[in-house]
Design a protein around this motif. Structure first.
Motif, PDB file in Angstrom:
ATOM      1  N   PRO A  46     -23.149  41.181  -7.265  1.00 25.72           N
ATOM      2  CA  PRO A  46     -22.023  40.824  -7.834  1.00 25.72           C
ATOM      3  C   PRO A  46     -22.128  38.833  -8.029  1.00 25.72           C
ATOM      4  CG  PRO A  46     -21.405  42.199  -6.406  1.00 25.72           C
ATOM      5  CD  PRO A  46     -22.677  42.247  -5.992  1.00 25.72           C
ATOM      6  N   GLY A  47     -22.248  38.643  -7.398  1.00 32.35           N
ATOM      7  CA  GLY A  47     -22.208  37.317  -6.757  1.00 32.35           C
ATOM      8  C   GLY A  47     -23.156  36.547  -7.918  1.00 32.35           C
ATOM      9  N   ALA A  48     -24.572  37.100  -8.282  1.00 30.50           N
ATOM     10  CA  ALA A  48     -25.387  36.657  -8.849  1.00 30.50           C
ATOM     11  C   ALA A  48     -25.200  36.725 -10.299  1.00 30.50           C
ATOM     12  CB  ALA A  48     -26.823  37.282  -8.685  1.00 30.50           C
ATOM     13  N   VAL A  49     -25.081  38.308 -11.200  1.00 26.21           N
ATOM     14  CA  VAL A  49     -24.247  38.246 -11.916  1.00 26.21           C
ATOM     15  C   VAL A  49     -23.036  38.231 -12.690  1.00 26.21           C
ATOM     16  CG1 VAL A  49     -23.094  40.274 -13.068  1.00 26.21           C
ATOM     17  CG2 VAL A  49     -24.627  41.070 -11.670  1.00 26.21           C
ATOM     18  N   LEU A  50     -21.961  37.387 -11.588  1.00 25.56           N
ATOM     19  CA  LEU A  50     -21.699  36.118 -12.028  1.00 25.56           C
ATOM     20  C   LEU A  50     -20.888  34.422 -12.403  1.00 25.56           C
ATOM     21  CD1 LEU A  50     -18.180  35.353 -11.947  1.00 25.56           C
ATOM     22  CD2 LEU A  50     -17.843  34.875  -9.231  1.00 25.56           C
ATOM     23  N   GLU A  51     -21.975  34.653 -11.514  1.00 28.61           N
ATOM     24  CA  GLU A  51     -23.233  33.135 -12.415  1.00 28.61           C
ATOM     25  C   GLU A  51     -23.809  32.991 -14.063  1.00 28.61           C
ATOM     26  OE1 GLU A  51     -26.602  31.523  -9.674  1.00 28.61           O
ATOM     27  OE2 GLU A  51     -24.748  31.419  -7.659  1.00 28.61           O
ATOM     28  N   VAL A  52     -24.098  34.427 -13.764  1.00 30.42           N
ATOM     29  CA  VAL A  52     -24.211  34.362 -15.637  1.00 30.42           C
ATOM     30  C   VAL A  52     -23.287  34.692 -16.231  1.00 30.42           C
ATOM     31  CG1 VAL A  52     -25.785  36.344 -17.180  1.00 30.42           C
ATOM     32  CG2 VAL A  52     -26.625  35.693 -14.826  1.00 30.42           C
ATOM     33  N   LEU A  53     -22.182  35.205 -15.362  1.00 27.42           N
ATOM     34  CA  LEU A  53     -21.161  35.166 -16.507  1.00 27.42           C
ATOM     35  C   LEU A  53     -20.656  33.849 -16.805  1.00 27.42           C
ATOM     36  CD1 LEU A  53     -19.413  38.160 -14.890  1.00 27.42           C
ATOM     37  CD2 LEU A  53     -20.519  38.582 -17.072  1.00 27.42           C
ATOM     38  N   VAL A  54     -19.835  33.505 -15.776  1.00 26.11           N
ATOM     39  CA  VAL A  54     -19.770  31.435 -15.915  1.00 26.11           C
ATOM     40  C   VAL A  54     -20.571  31.421 -17.167  1.00 26.11           C
ATOM     41  CG1 VAL A  54     -19.697  29.916 -15.411  1.00 26.11           C
ATOM     42  CG2 VAL A  54     -18.976  32.020 -13.384  1.00 26.11           C
TER      43      VAL A  54
END
Length: 250
Positions: A46-54
């Motif tokens: 989830p944390g890695a995907v959040l960085e992509v979303l940002v």
């Protein structure tokens, strides 16, 4: 007339190889921006995907409305309940809450097949159809969405029905056809068995077939001996993004 700029939502399709996003015009069910794509991080926590979303949100400055995100798993009230094809750390994660807080905008997570089903029901092959519509996505597995009179019944997971002692998607998904080198006729026999089971269990009014292989629907749908009307999906690779954005604004 398109929705005002401040209300333009974003749809995000979270896949195994890429995370794709676009602003969506909910009046037309089409993209309101160019589609952006970033490779899926490994591991896709989830944390890695959040960085992509940002990063993706900075590429879509014109779309400041709600964000809908597909997830290949069961989602209950924004909490991810399964992770068959994503990192195990997603299980139990309140993804709605996590992403809403981090992005400082309204974010809603939805099962990927459910998003595709909503898109087909609102804008595609099932538009205007009443009764029970079952949308299936044929790919690595078999995703499913149940839509009754336009209302989503979430997390159906019909690819995991047990048929002839096997998990249905292990024999009837498009990946099985490719893995075993089946002809379309051979694959259609398995698909027919799968869809006839769906008929007996649910008595649907319409079945919609999505996934990338739906572009070849003319090669296998006529081979299926069913009582139920069955048609190919029309939104193709737009369905996840469009359905996710629509879900976020419902």
């Amino acid at each position: 007339m398109s929705s005002p700029a401040m209300q333009v939502p974003v749809g995000v399709d979270f896949g195994g190889s890429g995370i794709k996003a676009a602003a969506v015009d909910l009046d037309t069910g089409d993209f309101a921006s160019a589609r952006e794509r970033i490779p899926t991080p490994q591991p896709a926590t989830p944390g890695a995907v959040l960085e992509v979303l940002v990063d993706l949100m900075t590429r879509l400055p014109e779309a400041t409305g709600p964000v809908g995100i597909t997830v290949p798993g069961v989602v209950r009230h924004g909490v991810v309940g399964s992770a068959a094809n994503i990192d195990d750390s997603w299980v139990g994660t309140d993804a709605d809450g996590l992403f809403t807080e981090a992005l400082r905008r309204e974010v809603h997570i939805v099962n990927d097949a459910d998003a595709a089903g909503l898109a087909e029901a609102r804008y595609g092959a099932a538009r205007g159809r009443q009764g029970l519509v079952i949308v299936t996505t044929l790919g690595t597995g078999i995703g499913s969405a149940l839509i009754h009179d336009g209302v989503l019944i979430p997390n159906s997971e019909l690819g995991h029905l047990e048929i002839d002692g096997h998990d249905a998607e292990s024999r009837a998904a498009n990946s099985a056809r490719e893995r075993e080198g089946l002809t379309m006729a051979q694959w259609a026999e398995r698909l027919g068995r799968y869809y006839r089971t769906i008929e007996r269990l649910f008595s649907p009014d319409l079945i919609v077939v999505g996934g990338g292989v739906s572009k070849q629907a003319a090669e296998f749908l006529p081979l299926l001996d069913l009582e139920t009307e069955i048609v190919p999906a029309t939104l193709l690779n737009r369905a996840g993004i469009v359905g996710a954005a629509y879900y976020a604004c419902r």
